[in-house]
Design an enzyme around this catalytic site. Structure first.
Site, short mmCIF file in Angstrom:
data_model
loop_
_atom_site.label_atom_id
_atom_site.label_comp_id
_atom_site.label_asym_id
_atom_site.label_seq_id
_atom_site.Cartn_x
_atom_site.Cartn_y
_atom_site.Cartn_z
N GLU A 172 48.69 37.05 48.63
CA GLU A 172 50.03 36.90 47.96
C GLU A 172 50.03 35.39 47.10
O GLU A 172 50.99 34.62 47.23
CB GLU A 172 51.27 37.00 48.96
CG GLU A 172 51.27 38.13 49.52
CD GLU A 172 52.57 38.35 50.42
OE1 GLU A 172 53.30 37.37 50.59
OE2 GLU A 172 52.73 39.39 50.84
N GLU A 291 49.53 45.55 52.68
CA GLU A 291 50.72 45.12 53.65
C GLU A 291 51.73 46.22 53.13
O GLU A 291 52.07 46.31 52.07
CB GLU A 291 51.31 44.07 53.35
CG GLU A 291 50.41 42.72 53.95
CD GLU A 291 51.03 41.38 53.99
OE1 GLU A 291 52.50 41.46 53.92
OE2 GLU A 291 50.53 40.42 53.85
#
Length: 496
Positions: A172, A291
């Site tokens: 991320e 995710e």
């Protein structure tokens, strides 16, 4: 209400990579400590791993687990978690404002993974670290050479390499919350240089480059295109992350959000193919949805900073969560031509299907069963089926079918598995399934999840949401009629 599904043996979407049923364990809350690792527990083995947790993970047949993060990895020094435990430092973890004891690192986790019959998807720190740290970690894990980090692993008691195949280039990195947050220009350049070195060391490994943290990021799209433009020749996958919520407490909006997931996947696939076309490449970069889950109740829950083994993000899942999760699994199956890896985030205690009690039992949340049945029976090819179903409109889609479906053909076992969710709150559904070019098929099992109370949860002492068996017809034929209850998840298996 009625629906019709047509399944033709000659029309498939693609072969499922078993890794779409992967999961994720981060050094966060009680995922590791008091989750998989609790040396004081009566059920723990000689390495401190809870055997009851391992057995439950094995029952799902989890094929790959992403580790050690997550946000955690962007500030992590992996060398703190190897070698003599008595000499390992305790460190502040700035990702989750916690203390990391480093009792468990890659040495221990690879041992746990073997016991749980799973592979490791290893993430490298591209927040505070870079090329040097990543290449050292790869050498430590995978090399047998007479060189420093390979020898260090051997000195630590591991003569054979860990042979980790799949590697994440950070986590991320577009998020401003991320330690070492970078622009697409900065990250793309670093990811390229790391990828070049790692592929030079071992061209057989697979690399996952960071996509957007979720599709609502202001830079979504431009980030993917920029990063892929730089790294396309060296990476195998781009990551997708997305969590869904029901903050408005609107059932129909909530259980339809798998349609948003499908659109997200289609959009990122198109971006990958745009760069492929731009570069005149013969290579296809696929997707790692590493995710995904339902998460919103515990996002802003207060906690005590700078302590270890905190109860963080311990989401409690109810029955309607299980319905959406079942639909999301079908979405992954129906996109198996591009999604090759997916990680339910996470596996133990932290937004997880499996929960543990300190000094107590391990138990299953409502989302455990759709995940388990998809993993066990969702192996083979996803069929490209025609489904005729009524639907409804939401603020994000003009049409959400009442029936969500996926059909998996396992040719080796001569078996067809049909997964269905009836989204309707009011009506049971009469479903007709036509099997074309299979010959006569015989129903062998119908498992379903149902509860009158959509908000019902499982607890350590009471399992309110559990698999139930429906009556089946043993007739061998091409067309089958079944009834599925309102707001229910279903798995129907056929042999031919």
């Amino acid at each position: 209400m009625k629906a019709k599904i047509t399944v033709n043996k000659n029309y498939t979407i693609g072969k499922i990579d078993k890794r779409i049923y992967g999961s994720f364990i981060e050094h966060l809350g009680r995922a590791v400590y008091e989750g998989i690792y609790d040396p004081e527990h009566k059920m723990s083995d000689d390495e401190g791993f809870r055997k009851d947790v391992i057995e439950l993970v094995k029952s799902i047949d989890v094929p790959i687990v992403r580790y050690p993060g997550g946000n955690f990895v962007s500030g992590y020094n992996w060398e703190d978690g190897i070698g003599d435990k008595s000499k390992r430092p305790k460190k502040l973890d700035f990702a989750w404002s916690s203390i990391e004891t480093n009792e468990v690192g890659i040495d221990e986790f690879q041992s746990w993974a073997k016991k749980a019959n799973t592979e490791i998807m290893m993430a490298v720190n591209l927040g505070t670290k870079g090329i040097e740290d990543a290449k050292n970690l790869l050498e430590y894990c995978n090399f047998s050479t007479d060189t420093y980090y390979s020898n260090l692993r051997k000195q630590n008691g591991f003569i054979k390499p860990f042979n980790i195949k799949t590697w994440c280039l950070g986590n991320e990195m577009d998020g401003e919350w991320q330690i070492g947050h970078k622009t697409s220009e900065e990250y793309g350049h670093l990811a390229l240089e790391v990828a070049k070195v790692l592929k030079c060391m071992d061209n057989n490994i697979e690399l996952v480059v960071c996509g957007s943290s979720d599709e609502n990021m202001s830079t979504f799209g431009s980030w993917e295109l920029d990063v892929l433009d730089k790294t396309y020749d060296y990476v195998d996958y781009i990551s997708l992350h997305q969590y869904y919520d029901n903050e408005d407490d609107n059932y129909y909006e909530f259980v339809g959000k798998s349609v948003c997931m499908n659109n997200f996947i289609k959009g990122v696939s198109a971006m990958c193919d745009a760069i492929k076309a731009k570069k005149h490449s013969n290579k296809t970069v696929n997707l790692s949805f590493d995710e995904w889950n339902i998460w919103y109740r515990t996002k802003d829950k207060p906690f005590n900073k700078w302590s270890a083994k905190q109860h963080l993000l311990e989401e409690k899942y109810n029955f309607e969560d299980a319905l959406l999760l079942g639909c999301m699994l079908m979405t992954l199956q129906n996109n198996c031509d591009r999604v090759k890896i997916a990680c339910l985030a996470q596996l133990i205690n932290v937004i997880a299907p499996i929960m543990t009690e300190k000094d107590g039992k391990v138990w299953k949340q409502t989302i455990f069963y759709p995940y388990m049945y998809a993993s066990i029976f969702g192996r083979g090819e996803t069929m490209n089926v025609i489904c005729e179903s009524e639907g409804y409109k939401t603020k994000y889609s003009d049409f959400i079918p009442y029936v969500e479906k996926s059909v998996i053909h396992n040719e080796e076992k001569r078996e067809i598995t049909v997964f269905l969710v009836n989204r309707s709150l009011e009506e049971d559904m009469d479903v007709t399934i036509n099997f074309e070019n299979f010959g006569d098929c015989q129903q062998v099992e119908h498992i379903y999840l149902y509860c009158d109370d959509l908000k019902k949860e499982n607890t350590p002492d009471t399992e309110s949401i559990y698999p139930q068996k429906n009556d089946i017809s043993t007739d061998k034929k091409e067309e089958h009629s079944i009834k599925i209850k309102k707001h229910s998840w279903n798995m129907i298996r056929y042999k031919y």
